[in-house]
Design a protein around this motif. Structure first.
Motif, PDB file in Angstrom:
ATOM      1  N   UNK A 211     -74.448 -28.396 -52.671  1.00  0.00           N
ATOM      2  CA  UNK A 211     -75.101 -29.371 -53.555  1.00  0.00           C
ATOM      3  C   UNK A 211     -75.257 -30.734 -52.882  1.00  0.00           C
ATOM      4  N   UNK A 212     -75.278 -30.731 -51.561  1.00  0.00           N
ATOM      5  CA  UNK A 212     -75.529 -31.984 -50.843  1.00  0.00           C
ATOM      6  C   UNK A 212     -77.003 -32.366 -51.021  1.00  0.00           C
ATOM      7  N   UNK A 213     -77.321 -33.656 -50.902  1.00  0.00           N
ATOM      8  CA  UNK A 213     -78.726 -34.073 -51.096  1.00  0.00           C
ATOM      9  C   UNK A 213     -79.609 -33.777 -49.879  1.00  0.00           C
ATOM     10  N   UNK A 219     -74.976 -28.592 -45.877  1.00  0.00           N
ATOM     11  CA  UNK A 219     -74.779 -29.685 -44.929  1.00  0.00           C
ATOM     12  C   UNK A 219     -75.780 -29.638 -43.794  1.00  0.00           C
ATOM     13  N   UNK A 220     -76.099 -30.804 -43.262  1.00  0.00           N
ATOM     14  CA  UNK A 220     -77.062 -30.872 -42.154  1.00  0.00           C
ATOM     15  C   UNK A 220     -76.333 -31.348 -40.895  1.00  0.00           C
ATOM     16  N   UNK A 221     -76.638 -30.708 -39.771  1.00  0.00           N
ATOM     17  CA  UNK A 221     -75.993 -31.043 -38.499  1.00  0.00           C
ATOM     18  C   UNK A 221     -77.043 -31.007 -37.395  1.00  0.00           C
ATOM     19  N   UNK A 287     -67.228 -24.419 -52.621  1.00  0.00           N
ATOM     20  CA  UNK A 287     -67.336 -25.877 -52.713  1.00  0.00           C
ATOM     21  C   UNK A 287     -66.996 -26.522 -51.365  1.00  0.00           C
ATOM     22  N   UNK A 288     -67.385 -27.783 -51.175  1.00  0.00           N
ATOM     23  CA  UNK A 288     -67.052 -28.435 -49.907  1.00  0.00           C
ATOM     24  C   UNK A 288     -65.537 -28.521 -49.713  1.00  0.00           C
ATOM     25  N   UNK A 289     -65.110 -28.510 -48.451  1.00  0.00           N
ATOM     26  CA  UNK A 289     -63.685 -28.681 -48.144  1.00  0.00           C
ATOM     27  C   UNK A 289     -63.366 -30.174 -48.157  1.00  0.00           C
ATOM     28  N   UNK A 290     -62.080 -30.515 -48.339  1.00  0.00           N
ATOM     29  CA  UNK A 290     -61.732 -31.938 -48.329  1.00  0.00           C
ATOM     30  C   UNK A 290     -62.224 -32.585 -47.038  1.00  0.00           C
ATOM     31  N   UNK A 291     -62.828 -33.734 -47.168  1.00  0.00           N
ATOM     32  CA  UNK A 291     -63.275 -34.457 -45.974  1.00  0.00           C
ATOM     33  C   UNK A 291     -64.662 -34.059 -45.491  1.00  0.00           C
ATOM     34  N   UNK A 292     -65.271 -33.003 -46.076  1.00  0.00           N
ATOM     35  CA  UNK A 292     -66.625 -32.613 -45.667  1.00  0.00           C
ATOM     36  C   UNK A 292     -67.626 -33.726 -46.020  1.00  0.00           C
ATOM     37  N   UNK A 293     -68.683 -33.793 -45.237  1.00  0.00           N
ATOM     38  CA  UNK A 293     -69.745 -34.765 -45.519  1.00  0.00           C
ATOM     39  C   UNK A 293     -71.095 -34.045 -45.432  1.00  0.00           C
ATOM     40  N   UNK A 294     -72.138 -34.681 -46.011  1.00  0.00           N
ATOM     41  CA  UNK A 294     -73.472 -34.066 -45.967  1.00  0.00           C
ATOM     42  C   UNK A 294     -73.927 -33.879 -44.530  1.00  0.00           C
ATOM     43  N   UNK A 295     -73.591 -34.837 -43.666  1.00  0.00           N
ATOM     44  CA  UNK A 295     -73.880 -34.656 -42.254  1.00  0.00           C
ATOM     45  C   UNK A 295     -74.853 -35.662 -41.681  1.00  0.00           C
ATOM     46  N   UNK A 296     -75.269 -35.398 -40.457  1.00  0.00           N
ATOM     47  CA  UNK A 296     -76.139 -36.314 -39.733  1.00  0.00           C
ATOM     48  C   UNK A 296     -76.810 -35.576 -38.593  1.00  0.00           C
TER      49      UNK A 296
END
Ligand SMILES: NC(=O)c1ccc[n+]([C@@H]2O[C@H](COP(=O)([O-])OP(=O)(O)OC[C@H]3O[C@@H](n4cnc5c(N)ncnc54)[C@H](O)[C@@H]3O)[C@@H](O)[C@H]2O)c1
Length: 336
Positions: A211-213, A219-221, A287-296
């Motif tokens: 559910x990241x934007x 997630x995007x990498x 669901x995302x793990x603790x500390x996960x981010x949408x990315x870059x």
């Protein structure tokens, strides 16, 4: 030229050593083998030692006074482990790098290329980050990288050193000539998990966070072939002095993103993997793990401008190389 490679028995460091050799240079490996593999040092000049052992460093430079630069890859690198063991991470990565940089400077090795990470960036709208984008390292691991960058920058300013911090995005794949690859059996990195799922070593690939934007919620990498990454280091040491000439203005420290400049979502990576592998794999959404981010993903213009480097190899090639490596890994590495 001779180049000191700390962490040269690890995944990325060993690939850098192969790329240096392929360009006619001699890597001198310093690694304590905490996660590295002795098999990756075969036929290479290797010191099994800690980066903070001053006497060990003195010996290396006595025996190889012609080392022209150091590439500092040695570090502990597992994000969740860094949350549980911050003392170990700050000691191994920050405190020991402080000693290493100090000693390199004292021994006259003032050209340092440092393995930094895109995990220092904040999440930005659109997900593309430039070297001057806002930083917000989100884990103890990422904060060690951030601190090491700051230390190197201050040392360059104060002690006549010059430093290139290379912020890696998401290295994947293996040496195309299969001299090395990911050495860990239960990798924390995404492609390693895909390979393990395909090989039946884990029941399903977990897509953590849907559910990241981003365009498909995952997630995007910026997945970069480890060989492209390694070649950027060769170019950085070969053109070290020219980089600072190109920069002008008396600068002694520079940060360079190493990525492809293209964002790939987890779902897109899984699709690419299934295309290369030739069949679907089991996957579950979590669901995302603790500390996960949408990315870059990287704006890679600086690398092109200062090093003349850009990523050449495709994600499919990286996946194919990772799969090939997984086939032969247990024959190359002798697990107890
Ligand atoms: N793998 C990634 O996704 C990634 C992404 C961004 C940045 N990086 C950085 O790239 C570098 C290399 O990562 P990697 O994936 O090859 O990890 P790795 O664990 O395979 O390699 C690290 C190497 O450093 C050695 N080492 C660790 N502490 C040491 C010490 N105190 N003294 C001597 N040797 C020591 C280990 O034995 C190992 O060989 C690290 O600095 C990491 O932070 C990695």
């Amino acid at each position: 030229m001779k180049v000191l490679v700390t962490g040269g028995a690890g995944y990325i460091g060993s690939t850098i050593c192969s790329a240096l050799e392929d360009s006619g240079h001699t890597p001198i490996i310093l690694d304590n083998l905490v996660t590295g593999r002795v098999e990756f040092t075969r036929g290479r000049i290797f010191y099994q030692d800690d980066i903070a052992n001053v006497a060990g460093l003195e010996r290396i430079f006595q025996e190889h006074p012609d080392i022209v630069a150091a590439i500092h890859c040695a570090a502990l690198i597992i994000v969740p482990e860094s949350v549980e063991k911050p003392y170990e991470y700050y000691t191994e990565n920050v405190a020991k790098s402080l000693v290493l940089f100090r000693t390199l400077n004292r021994l006259g090795c003032n050209r340092v290329v440092f393995s930094s990470s895109a995990s220092v960036y904040d999440t930005v709208p659109g997900f593309m980050v430039r070297e001057d984008s806002p930083l917000r390292p989100g884990s103890p691991y990422a904060r060690t990288k951030y601190m090491m960058e700051m230390i190197l920058q201050d040392f360059c300013h104060a002690y006549g050193m010059k430093g290139i911090a290379l912020r890696y995005f998401n290295p994947i794949g293996a040496d195309p000539k299969m001299r090395s690859g990911l050495q860990v059996r239960n990798p924390s990195l995404v492609l390693g998990k895909l390979v393990n799922t395909a090989r039946g070593l884990q029941p399903a690939f977990e897509i953590t966070g849907t559910t990241w934007p981003t365009r498909d919620g995952t997630g995007i990498r910026d997945y970069i072939h480890v060989w492209d990454l390694a070649e950027a280091h060769v170019m950085a040491v070969e053109q070290f002095d020219q980089v600072f000439e190109r920069l002008g203005g008396g600068q002694s420290y520079v940060v360079i993103n190493l990525g492809t400049g293209r964002g790939v979502t987890v779902r897109e990576l899984v699709e690419a993997f299934e295309r290369v592998y030739g069949k679907p794999i089991n996957k579950v959404e979590k669901p995302p793990r603790p500390g996960d981010v949408a990315g870059a993903y990287a704006n890679a213009d600086t690398a092109l401008r200062l090093l003349g480097w850009k990523a050449k190899l495709s994600i499919e090639q990286a996946i194919a190389d990772a799969l090939k490596w997984a086939e032969i890994r247990d024959r190359v590495l002798h697990y107890e």
